[in-house]
Motif scaffolding. Structure first.
Motif, PDB file in Angstrom:
ATOM      1  N   HIS A   3       0.715  -1.217   0.059  1.00 23.86           N
ATOM      2  CA  HIS A   3      -0.168  -0.020   0.176  1.00 23.86           C
ATOM      3  C   HIS A   3       0.920   1.338  -0.052  1.00 23.86           C
ATOM      4  O   HIS A   3       0.607   2.170  -0.731  1.00 23.86           O
ATOM      5  CB  HIS A   3      -0.983  -0.016   1.066  1.00 23.86           C
ATOM      6  N   ASN A   4       2.113   1.217   0.816  1.00 28.49           N
ATOM      7  CA  ASN A   4       2.707   2.403   0.800  1.00 28.49           C
ATOM      8  C   ASN A   4       3.556   2.487  -0.521  1.00 28.49           C
ATOM      9  O   ASN A   4       3.971   3.798  -0.671  1.00 28.49           O
ATOM     10  CB  ASN A   4       3.813   2.275   1.915  1.00 28.49           C
ATOM     11  N   LEU A   5       3.743   1.586  -1.367  1.00 27.29           N
ATOM     12  CA  LEU A   5       4.340   1.769  -2.511  1.00 27.29           C
ATOM     13  C   LEU A   5       3.005   2.057  -3.710  1.00 27.29           C
ATOM     14  O   LEU A   5       3.469   1.975  -4.636  1.00 27.29           O
ATOM     15  CB  LEU A   5       5.161   0.435  -2.968  1.00 27.29           C
ATOM     16  N   ASN A   6       1.906   2.266  -3.232  1.00 24.72           N
ATOM     17  CA  ASN A   6       0.789   2.483  -4.208  1.00 24.72           C
ATOM     18  C   ASN A   6       0.600   1.502  -4.963  1.00 24.72           C
ATOM     19  O   ASN A   6       0.172   1.480  -6.198  1.00 24.72           O
ATOM     20  CB  ASN A   6       1.135   3.948  -5.132  1.00 24.72           C
ATOM     21  N   ASN A   7       0.728   0.109  -4.307  1.00 22.14           N
ATOM     22  CA  ASN A   7       0.308  -1.011  -5.075  1.00 22.14           C
ATOM     23  C   ASN A   7      -0.838  -1.605  -4.542  1.00 22.14           C
ATOM     24  O   ASN A   7      -0.700  -2.459  -3.768  1.00 22.14           O
ATOM     25  CB  ASN A   7       1.706  -1.837  -5.310  1.00 22.14           C
ATOM     26  N   ASN A   8      -1.901  -0.992  -4.655  1.00 19.81           N
ATOM     27  CA  ASN A   8      -3.008  -1.523  -3.984  1.00 19.81           C
ATOM     28  C   ASN A   8      -3.741  -2.932  -4.283  1.00 19.81           C
ATOM     29  O   ASN A   8      -4.178  -3.671  -3.435  1.00 19.81           O
ATOM     30  CB  ASN A   8      -4.346  -0.453  -3.756  1.00 19.81           C
ATOM     31  N   THR A   9      -3.513  -3.299  -5.340  1.00 22.94           N
ATOM     32  CA  THR A   9      -3.734  -4.450  -5.943  1.00 22.94           C
ATOM     33  C   THR A   9      -3.027  -5.821  -5.120  1.00 22.94           C
ATOM     34  O   THR A   9      -3.738  -6.772  -4.616  1.00 22.94           O
ATOM     35  CB  THR A   9      -3.583  -4.979  -7.581  1.00 22.94           C
ATOM     36  N   ASP A  10      -1.560  -5.597  -4.995  1.00 16.76           N
ATOM     37  CA  ASP A  10      -0.985  -6.419  -4.253  1.00 16.76           C
ATOM     38  C   ASP A  10      -1.330  -6.351  -2.825  1.00 16.76           C
ATOM     39  O   ASP A  10      -1.348  -7.246  -1.968  1.00 16.76           O
ATOM     40  CB  ASP A  10       0.483  -5.943  -4.306  1.00 16.76           C
ATOM     41  N   ALA A  11      -1.701  -5.234  -2.170  1.00 19.90           N
ATOM     42  CA  ALA A  11      -1.793  -4.737  -1.142  1.00 19.90           C
ATOM     43  C   ALA A  11      -3.173  -5.664  -0.521  1.00 19.90           C
ATOM     44  O   ALA A  11      -3.284  -6.472   0.505  1.00 19.90           O
ATOM     45  CB  ALA A  11      -2.335  -3.516  -0.621  1.00 19.90           C
ATOM     46  N   TRP A  12      -4.377  -5.689  -1.507  1.00 15.48           N
ATOM     47  CA  TRP A  12      -5.441  -6.575  -1.247  1.00 15.48           C
ATOM     48  C   TRP A  12      -5.141  -7.740  -1.162  1.00 15.48           C
ATOM     49  O   TRP A  12      -5.632  -8.662  -0.318  1.00 15.48           O
ATOM     50  CB  TRP A  12      -6.315  -6.219  -2.268  1.00 15.48           C
ATOM     51  N   SER A  13      -4.362  -8.150  -2.031  1.00 12.14           N
ATOM     52  CA  SER A  13      -3.946  -9.830  -1.975  1.00 12.14           C
ATOM     53  C   SER A  13      -3.386 -10.218  -0.771  1.00 12.14           C
ATOM     54  O   SER A  13      -3.681 -11.291  -0.338  1.00 12.14           O
ATOM     55  CB  SER A  13      -3.151 -10.106  -3.299  1.00 12.14           C
ATOM     56  N   TYR A  14      -2.307  -9.521  -0.516  1.00 16.66           N
ATOM     57  CA  TYR A  14      -1.681  -9.649   0.732  1.00 16.66           C
ATOM     58  C   TYR A  14      -2.274  -9.725   2.172  1.00 16.66           C
ATOM     59  O   TYR A  14      -2.502 -10.631   2.924  1.00 16.66           O
ATOM     60  CB  TYR A  14      -0.518  -8.747   1.066  1.00 16.66           C
ATOM     61  N   VAL A  15      -3.361  -8.805   2.308  1.00 20.15           N
ATOM     62  CA  VAL A  15      -4.158  -8.483   3.489  1.00 20.15           C
ATOM     63  C   VAL A  15      -5.328  -9.692   3.384  1.00 20.15           C
ATOM     64  O   VAL A  15      -5.683 -10.243   4.444  1.00 20.15           O
ATOM     65  CB  VAL A  15      -4.704  -7.278   3.649  1.00 20.15           C
ATOM     66  N   LEU A  16      -5.731 -10.134   2.333  1.00 23.34           N
ATOM     67  CA  LEU A  16      -6.650 -11.267   2.154  1.00 23.34           C
ATOM     68  C   LEU A  16      -6.030 -12.492   2.468  1.00 23.34           C
ATOM     69  O   LEU A  16      -6.723 -13.361   2.983  1.00 23.34           O
ATOM     70  CB  LEU A  16      -7.492 -11.101   0.770  1.00 23.34           C
ATOM     71  N   GLN A  17      -4.771 -12.657   1.902  1.00 22.37           N
ATOM     72  CA  GLN A  17      -4.060 -13.776   2.352  1.00 22.37           C
ATOM     73  C   GLN A  17      -4.112 -14.106   3.930  1.00 22.37           C
ATOM     74  O   GLN A  17      -3.972 -15.106   4.452  1.00 22.37           O
ATOM     75  CB  GLN A  17      -2.769 -14.077   1.908  1.00 22.37           C
ATOM     76  N   ALA A  18      -3.643 -13.043   4.644  1.00 15.67           N
ATOM     77  CA  ALA A  18      -3.384 -12.848   6.043  1.00 15.67           C
ATOM     78  C   ALA A  18      -4.858 -13.008   6.654  1.00 15.67           C
ATOM     79  O   ALA A  18      -4.496 -14.066   7.769  1.00 15.67           O
ATOM     80  CB  ALA A  18      -2.768 -11.314   6.287  1.00 15.67           C
ATOM     81  N   ALA A  22      -5.225 -16.529   9.146  1.00 13.21           N
ATOM     82  CA  ALA A  22      -5.577 -16.171  10.785  1.00 13.21           C
ATOM     83  C   ALA A  22      -6.965 -16.969  10.922  1.00 13.21           C
ATOM     84  O   ALA A  22      -6.930 -17.495  11.873  1.00 13.21           O
ATOM     85  CB  ALA A  22      -5.732 -14.654  10.778  1.00 13.21           C
ATOM     86  N   TRP A  23      -7.850 -16.937   9.723  1.00 13.05           N
ATOM     87  CA  TRP A  23      -9.037 -17.537   9.920  1.00 13.05           C
ATOM     88  C   TRP A  23      -8.695 -19.119  10.065  1.00 13.05           C
ATOM     89  O   TRP A  23      -9.611 -19.862  11.168  1.00 13.05           O
ATOM     90  CB  TRP A  23      -9.896 -17.274   8.982  1.00 13.05           C
ATOM     91  N   GLN A  24      -8.086 -19.635   9.193  1.00 14.30           N
ATOM     92  CA  GLN A  24      -7.669 -21.093   9.276  1.00 14.30           C
ATOM     93  C   GLN A  24      -7.201 -21.689  10.705  1.00 14.30           C
ATOM     94  O   GLN A  24      -7.523 -22.790  10.982  1.00 14.30           O
ATOM     95  CB  GLN A  24      -6.684 -21.484   8.144  1.00 14.30           C
ATOM     96  N   ILE A  25      -6.476 -20.883  11.403  1.00 12.95           N
ATOM     97  CA  ILE A  25      -5.612 -21.266  12.452  1.00 12.95           C
ATOM     98  C   ILE A  25      -6.684 -20.850  13.547  1.00 12.95           C
ATOM     99  O   ILE A  25      -6.093 -21.059  14.980  1.00 12.95           O
ATOM    100  CB  ILE A  25      -4.180 -20.646  12.577  1.00 12.95           C
ATOM    101  N   GLY A  26      -7.496 -20.086  13.619  1.00 15.61           N
ATOM    102  CA  GLY A  26      -8.406 -19.624  14.328  1.00 15.61           C
ATOM    103  C   GLY A  26      -7.786 -18.468  15.646  1.00 15.61           C
ATOM    104  O   GLY A  26      -8.372 -18.568  16.756  1.00 15.61           O
TER     105      GLY A  26
END
Length: 97
Positions: A3-18, A22-26
């Motif tokens: 996000h700080n590098l103005n790459n919101n596409t990757d930012a979305w991808s990374y945050v959704l992976q996180a 987090a959901w999978q491990i509870g």
């Protein structure tokens, strides 16, 4: 970082992976942290109303520790200036568990 590098596409991808991991491990605290990051990206994309709802939810969630509450609260206060008092109050109402 993306996000700080103005790459919101990757930012979305990374945050959704996180969020997914987090959901999978509870780990509820990390789910809340990822959700706060999602709210930030939503606000950047212009969806401030939905961002406020997610932030209010995260800030008030029973699993949120002090740091998670503070992160959500800081962004809430920053976004509060961008919406009417009515929109902000409506977002605050949507925090039931």
């Amino acid at each position: 970082v993306a996000h700080n590098l103005n790459n919101n596409t990757d930012a979305w991808s990374y945050v959704l992976q996180a969020l997914e991991k987090a959901w999978q491990i509870g780990n509820q605290l990390e789910v809340l942290n990822a959700t706060t990051a999602i709210a930030h990206l939503l606000a950047v994309d212009g969806n401030v109303g939905r961002a406020l709802e997610l932030l209010a939810y995260c800030r008030n969630h029973p699993s949120a520790d002090w740091e998670a509450q503070q992160k959500a609260d800081q962004l809430l206060n920053a976004l509060k200036r961008e919406v009417s008092a009515e929109v902000f109050a409506q977002a605050e109402l949507l925090t039931t568990y």
